[in-house]
Design a protein around this motif. Structure first.
Motif, PDB file in Angstrom:
ATOM      1  N   LYS A  37      33.746  50.232  33.424  1.00  0.00           N
ATOM      2  CA  LYS A  37      33.306  51.352  32.603  1.00  0.00           C
ATOM      3  C   LYS A  37      34.239  51.445  31.385  1.00  0.00           C
ATOM      4  CE  LYS A  37      31.372  54.135  36.378  1.00  0.00           C
ATOM      5  NZ  LYS A  37      31.426  55.446  37.089  1.00  0.00           N
ATOM      6  N   PRO A  38      33.840  52.205  30.365  1.00  0.00           N
ATOM      7  CA  PRO A  38      34.696  52.307  29.167  1.00  0.00           C
ATOM      8  C   PRO A  38      36.124  52.766  29.462  1.00  0.00           C
ATOM      9  CG  PRO A  38      32.518  53.170  28.702  1.00  0.00           C
ATOM     10  CD  PRO A  38      32.556  52.899  30.178  1.00  0.00           C
ATOM     11  N   ASN A  39      36.314  53.571  30.511  1.00  0.00           N
ATOM     12  CA  ASN A  39      37.649  54.091  30.824  1.00  0.00           C
ATOM     13  C   ASN A  39      38.368  53.260  31.892  1.00  0.00           C
ATOM     14  OD1 ASN A  39      35.906  54.796  32.889  1.00  0.00           O
ATOM     15  ND2 ASN A  39      36.842  56.785  33.280  1.00  0.00           N
ATOM     16  N   TYR A  40      37.956  52.015  32.069  1.00  0.00           N
ATOM     17  CA  TYR A  40      38.505  51.173  33.130  1.00  0.00           C
ATOM     18  C   TYR A  40      40.003  50.937  32.947  1.00  0.00           C
ATOM     19  CZ  TYR A  40      39.210  47.009  36.057  1.00  0.00           C
ATOM     20  OH  TYR A  40      39.651  46.107  36.997  1.00  0.00           O
ATOM     21  N   ARG A  41      40.765  51.245  33.982  1.00  0.00           N
ATOM     22  CA  ARG A  41      42.189  50.928  34.011  1.00  0.00           C
ATOM     23  C   ARG A  41      42.651  50.881  35.466  1.00  0.00           C
ATOM     24  NH1 ARG A  41      41.842  55.666  31.438  1.00  0.00           N
ATOM     25  NH2 ARG A  41      42.417  54.652  29.493  1.00  0.00           N
ATOM     26  N   VAL A  42      43.581  49.993  35.740  1.00  0.00           N
ATOM     27  CA  VAL A  42      44.126  49.826  37.092  1.00  0.00           C
ATOM     28  C   VAL A  42      45.645  49.819  36.989  1.00  0.00           C
ATOM     29  CG1 VAL A  42      44.276  48.326  39.113  1.00  0.00           C
ATOM     30  CG2 VAL A  42      42.130  48.467  37.824  1.00  0.00           C
ATOM     31  N   GLY A  43      46.305  50.552  37.857  1.00  0.00           N
ATOM     32  CA  GLY A  43      47.759  50.542  37.905  1.00  0.00           C
ATOM     33  C   GLY A  43      48.367  51.880  37.539  1.00  0.00           C
ATOM     34  N   PRO A  44      49.688  51.942  37.808  1.00  0.00           N
ATOM     35  CA  PRO A  44      50.545  50.863  38.320  1.00  0.00           C
ATOM     36  C   PRO A  44      50.131  50.438  39.718  1.00  0.00           C
ATOM     37  CG  PRO A  44      51.692  52.961  38.401  1.00  0.00           C
ATOM     38  CD  PRO A  44      50.427  53.206  37.659  1.00  0.00           C
ATOM     39  N   LYS A  45      50.156  49.123  39.943  1.00  0.00           N
ATOM     40  CA  LYS A  45      49.632  48.575  41.188  1.00  0.00           C
ATOM     41  C   LYS A  45      50.517  47.452  41.692  1.00  0.00           C
ATOM     42  CE  LYS A  45      45.468  46.319  43.009  1.00  0.00           C
ATOM     43  NZ  LYS A  45      44.087  45.869  42.681  1.00  0.00           N
ATOM     44  N   LEU A  79      47.955  38.275  39.838  1.00  0.00           N
ATOM     45  CA  LEU A  79      48.891  39.286  40.324  1.00  0.00           C
ATOM     46  C   LEU A  79      49.741  38.642  41.418  1.00  0.00           C
ATOM     47  CD1 LEU A  79      46.477  42.345  40.682  1.00  0.00           C
ATOM     48  CD2 LEU A  79      47.621  41.475  38.627  1.00  0.00           C
ATOM     49  N   PHE A  80      51.059  38.748  41.286  1.00  0.00           N
ATOM     50  CA  PHE A  80      51.969  38.180  42.270  1.00  0.00           C
ATOM     51  C   PHE A  80      52.435  39.272  43.232  1.00  0.00           C
ATOM     52  CE2 PHE A  80      51.829  34.847  39.261  1.00  0.00           C
ATOM     53  CZ  PHE A  80      52.302  33.689  39.869  1.00  0.00           C
ATOM     54  N   PRO A  81      52.787  38.905  44.462  1.00  0.00           N
ATOM     55  CA  PRO A  81      53.176  39.915  45.457  1.00  0.00           C
ATOM     56  C   PRO A  81      54.378  40.738  45.018  1.00  0.00           C
ATOM     57  CG  PRO A  81      52.821  37.780  46.505  1.00  0.00           C
ATOM     58  CD  PRO A  81      52.797  37.553  45.030  1.00  0.00           C
ATOM     59  N   GLU A  82      54.299  42.021  45.317  1.00  0.00           N
ATOM     60  CA  GLU A  82      55.412  42.959  45.125  1.00  0.00           C
ATOM     61  C   GLU A  82      55.894  43.044  43.675  1.00  0.00           C
ATOM     62  OE1 GLU A  82      55.754  44.866  47.576  1.00  0.00           O
ATOM     63  OE2 GLU A  82      54.548  43.590  48.871  1.00  0.00           O
ATOM     64  N   ARG A  83      55.010  42.787  42.745  1.00  0.00           N
ATOM     65  CA  ARG A  83      55.292  43.007  41.325  1.00  0.00           C
ATOM     66  C   ARG A  83      54.349  44.098  40.820  1.00  0.00           C
ATOM     67  NH1 ARG A  83      58.147  38.740  38.789  1.00  0.00           N
ATOM     68  NH2 ARG A  83      58.159  40.161  37.001  1.00  0.00           N
ATOM     69  N   THR A  84      54.822  44.898  39.870  1.00  0.00           N
ATOM     70  CA  THR A  84      54.005  46.001  39.358  1.00  0.00           C
ATOM     71  C   THR A  84      53.194  45.541  38.153  1.00  0.00           C
ATOM     72  OG1 THR A  84      55.641  47.617  40.099  1.00  0.00           O
ATOM     73  CG2 THR A  84      54.045  48.347  38.443  1.00  0.00           C
ATOM     74  N   TYR A  85      51.899  45.868  38.184  1.00  0.00           N
ATOM     75  CA  TYR A  85      50.993  45.478  37.109  1.00  0.00           C
ATOM     76  C   TYR A  85      50.147  46.670  36.675  1.00  0.00           C
ATOM     77  CZ  TYR A  85      52.081  40.741  38.694  1.00  0.00           C
ATOM     78  OH  TYR A  85      52.731  39.592  39.058  1.00  0.00           O
ATOM     79  N   HIS A  86      49.750  46.635  35.416  1.00  0.00           N
ATOM     80  CA  HIS A  86      48.715  47.515  34.887  1.00  0.00           C
ATOM     81  C   HIS A  86      47.711  46.604  34.164  1.00  0.00           C
ATOM     82  CE1 HIS A  86      52.401  49.946  34.998  1.00  0.00           C
ATOM     83  NE2 HIS A  86      51.669  51.039  35.015  1.00  0.00           N
ATOM     84  N   TYR A  87      46.448  46.902  34.261  1.00  0.00           N
ATOM     85  CA  TYR A  87      45.486  46.235  33.399  1.00  0.00           C
ATOM     86  C   TYR A  87      44.348  47.192  33.086  1.00  0.00           C
ATOM     87  CZ  TYR A  87      43.764  44.829  38.088  1.00  0.00           C
ATOM     88  OH  TYR A  87      43.369  44.804  39.406  1.00  0.00           O
ATOM     89  N   GLU A  88      43.829  47.046  31.859  1.00  0.00           N
ATOM     90  CA  GLU A  88      42.835  47.997  31.363  1.00  0.00           C
ATOM     91  C   GLU A  88      41.897  47.313  30.384  1.00  0.00           C
ATOM     92  OE1 GLU A  88      45.416  50.868  29.686  1.00  0.00           O
ATOM     93  OE2 GLU A  88      46.022  49.601  28.008  1.00  0.00           O
ATOM     94  N   ARG A  89      40.730  47.883  30.261  1.00  0.00           N
ATOM     95  CA  ARG A  89      39.730  47.351  29.332  1.00  0.00           C
ATOM     96  C   ARG A  89      40.169  47.590  27.896  1.00  0.00           C
ATOM     97  NH1 ARG A  89      35.394  49.622  26.496  1.00  0.00           N
ATOM     98  NH2 ARG A  89      33.690  48.157  26.071  1.00  0.00           N
ATOM     99  N   ILE A  90      40.011  46.571  27.062  1.00  0.00           N
ATOM    100  CA  ILE A  90      40.193  46.723  25.622  1.00  0.00           C
ATOM    101  C   ILE A  90      38.816  46.961  25.018  1.00  0.00           C
ATOM    102  CG2 ILE A  90      40.918  45.587  23.485  1.00  0.00           C
ATOM    103  CD1 ILE A  90      42.844  43.899  25.137  1.00  0.00           C
ATOM    104  N   PRO A  91      38.625  48.039  24.279  1.00  0.00           N
ATOM    105  CA  PRO A  91      37.312  48.309  23.701  1.00  0.00           C
ATOM    106  C   PRO A  91      36.816  47.128  22.855  1.00  0.00           C
ATOM    107  CG  PRO A  91      38.735  50.211  23.451  1.00  0.00           C
ATOM    108  CD  PRO A  91      39.604  49.100  23.954  1.00  0.00           C
ATOM    109  N   SER A  92      35.592  46.731  23.068  1.00  0.00           N
ATOM    110  CA  SER A  92      34.978  45.650  22.300  1.00  0.00           C
ATOM    111  C   SER A  92      33.469  45.773  22.402  1.00  0.00           C
ATOM    112  CB  SER A  92      35.436  44.283  22.818  1.00  0.00           C
ATOM    113  OG  SER A  92      34.821  43.981  24.061  1.00  0.00           O
TER     114      SER A  92
END
Length: 287
Positions: A37-45, A79-92
């Motif tokens: 969705k337009p507001n897609y974001r995951v993390g911190p994960k 994504l590697f184990p036990e590392r913190t990640y964020h990822y999110e949609r860039i509007p396009s």
């Protein structure tokens, strides 16, 4: 089938490994597909295994360890184990669509490294080739239809995961070879431009930013000739051109090509061409 969630429409597929999977030290854990969705974001994960994400369409921003990468269709990240990640949609103009395959086992880390994916650089651009796309989709589909665990399915999934790594590793090797060729081509251009100034192999290695022995080996493997002989070839071809197309004297040619004097040039020319350097205009005068 995709179901609606707060940030996405997604399909989550789970697989429970059995003894046969674990004997191979490599098995899938889960997989799925998402339409953001337009507001897609995951993390911190953080996750407990390795998770390959394939960008099928659109753009996504990955943030990891204080760094970030903007990825698009055809790229992938892990994504590697036990590392913190964020990822999110860039509007396009395109909707972000991704698939993913989470893996576990003692072999995964080494295979990812061979595929060019590390904790320091957990992404690769243009890695989603037609073969990688096809094999990853087959693995996800096979997990979706797995049902209760059985040995045949376990072997099939392990084969698909191995095939996926084979494709990623093969493509990474091609990319690395291409990068090597790029810097070696730059070295060739540098040598062609400055050979007449008497540059040395050490100076070319310094230009490339690598140790002389490594440069010499890489250059020889790529060009089929040592860098020293390549520099000599450039000078000798230039010498012949000057002898035949200009009225320059032997001494002038020698100094123009980086030789300390006429005698050093004459000796090098005779060794290379098996004959002494004779200007064309000098031959004409004798006749």
């Amino acid at each position: 089938m995709l179901q609606e969630y707060d940030y996405e429409f997604a399909e989550f597929i789970y697989y429970t490994p059995g003894p046969l999977d674990k004997e191979g030290n490599l098995w899938p854990v889960r997989g799925g597909r998402t339409t953001a969705k337009p507001n897609y974001r995951v993390g911190p994960k953080r996750i407990e295994c390795f998770s390959l994400h394939f960008v099928q369409e659109g753009k996504v921003r990955l943030r990891f360890g204080g760094e970030q990468a903007e990825l698009e269709e055809g790229d992938l990240f892990c994504l590697f184990p036990e590392r913190t990640y964020h990822y999110e949609r860039i509007p396009s103009d395109q909707t972000l669509r991704m698939s993913w395959l989470a893996l576990d086992g003692s072999r995964v880390s080494a295979l990812l490294a061979l595929a060019g994916l590390t904790e320091e650089k957990p992404f690769r651009r243009k890695a989603l080739t037609a073969n990688v796309r096809r094999v990853s989709e087959r693995a996800i589909d096979r997990m979706a239809g797995a049902g209760k665990w059985d040995a045949a399915t376990a072997m099939e999934l392990q084969g698909l995961v191995c095939r996926l790594f084979a494709e990623l590793i093969r493509d990474a090797a091609r990319a690395q070879a291409s990068e090597r060729e790029d810097w070696l081509q730059e070295c060739k251009r540098y040598m062609e431009l400055h050979a007449a100034e008497g540059i040395t192999v050490q100076q070319v290695a310094d230009y490339a930013g690598v140790h002389r022995s490594y440069f010499s080996q890489a250059f020889t493997n790529s060009a089929g000739i040592s860098p020293l002989k390549y520099l000599q070839k450039i000078r000798m071809e230039k010498a012949k051109q000057l002898l035949h197309a200009t009225d320059a004297s032997i001494t002038e040619i020698a100094l123009s090509l980086g030789y300390p004097n006429m005698y050093a040039f004459t000796r090098a020319y005779k060794t290379y061409y098996k004959e002494p350097p004779v200007p064309v205009h000098a031959s004409a005068v004798k006749k």
